[in-house]
Motif scaffolding. Sequence first.
Motif, PDB file in Angstrom:
ATOM      1  N   LEU A  85     153.842 -16.950  77.854  1.00 29.89           N
ATOM      2  CA  LEU A  85     153.801 -15.649  77.037  1.00 29.89           C
ATOM      3  C   LEU A  85     154.645 -14.476  77.746  1.00 29.89           C
ATOM      4  O   LEU A  85     155.209 -14.458  78.883  1.00 29.89           O
ATOM      5  CB  LEU A  85     152.549 -14.904  76.851  1.00 29.89           C
ATOM      6  N   HIS A  86     155.920 -14.033  76.799  1.00 26.97           N
ATOM      7  CA  HIS A  86     157.032 -13.071  77.368  1.00 26.97           C
ATOM      8  C   HIS A  86     156.356 -12.106  76.282  1.00 26.97           C
ATOM      9  O   HIS A  86     156.060 -11.957  75.293  1.00 26.97           O
ATOM     10  CB  HIS A  86     158.075 -13.819  77.461  1.00 26.97           C
ATOM     11  N   PRO A  87     156.871 -10.850  76.144  1.00 33.68           N
ATOM     12  CA  PRO A  87     157.101  -9.537  75.363  1.00 33.68           C
ATOM     13  C   PRO A  87     157.406  -9.784  74.505  1.00 33.68           C
ATOM     14  O   PRO A  87     158.715 -10.451  74.550  1.00 33.68           O
ATOM     15  CB  PRO A  87     157.490  -8.333  76.513  1.00 33.68           C
ATOM     16  N   GLY A  88     156.930  -9.986  73.587  1.00 37.69           N
ATOM     17  CA  GLY A  88     157.765 -10.354  71.976  1.00 37.69           C
ATOM     18  C   GLY A  88     157.617 -11.399  71.530  1.00 37.69           C
ATOM     19  O   GLY A  88     157.466 -12.133  70.255  1.00 37.69           O
ATOM     20  N   ILE A  89     156.678 -12.107  71.858  1.00 41.29           N
ATOM     21  CA  ILE A  89     156.392 -13.167  71.246  1.00 41.29           C
ATOM     22  C   ILE A  89     154.459 -13.031  70.391  1.00 41.29           C
ATOM     23  O   ILE A  89     153.819 -12.069  71.286  1.00 41.29           O
ATOM     24  CB  ILE A  89     156.331 -14.504  72.440  1.00 41.29           C
TER      25      ILE A  89
END
Length: 99
Positions: A85-89
Amino acid sequence: MTDLTLEFTAVLWASAGPGAWYFLTLPADSAAQIRFFRQRHPGFGTLRVTATLGGSRWATSLFPDKASGSFFLPVKADVRRREGLHPGIEATVSLTLSL
């Protein structure tokens, strides 16, 4: 004592403050269900939950957000790494809290 389990999908975001915290904001309908079933919150409104995301499961707390009227779910670094997971996902989470 009974449990309330909710499933929702939300976008991971990073806090602008110190500490590199990452959160999912619960959708309004999930927050409303929590408030309906759990009307009294100890302390400053945090709620203990068990979260499941992909193959990861962890105990944490939901934090109330006055601005959105919802709750924030913190997502730990090891969970983000394991689940990619990364920001925006978008991520789908199952939450369980005891009533």
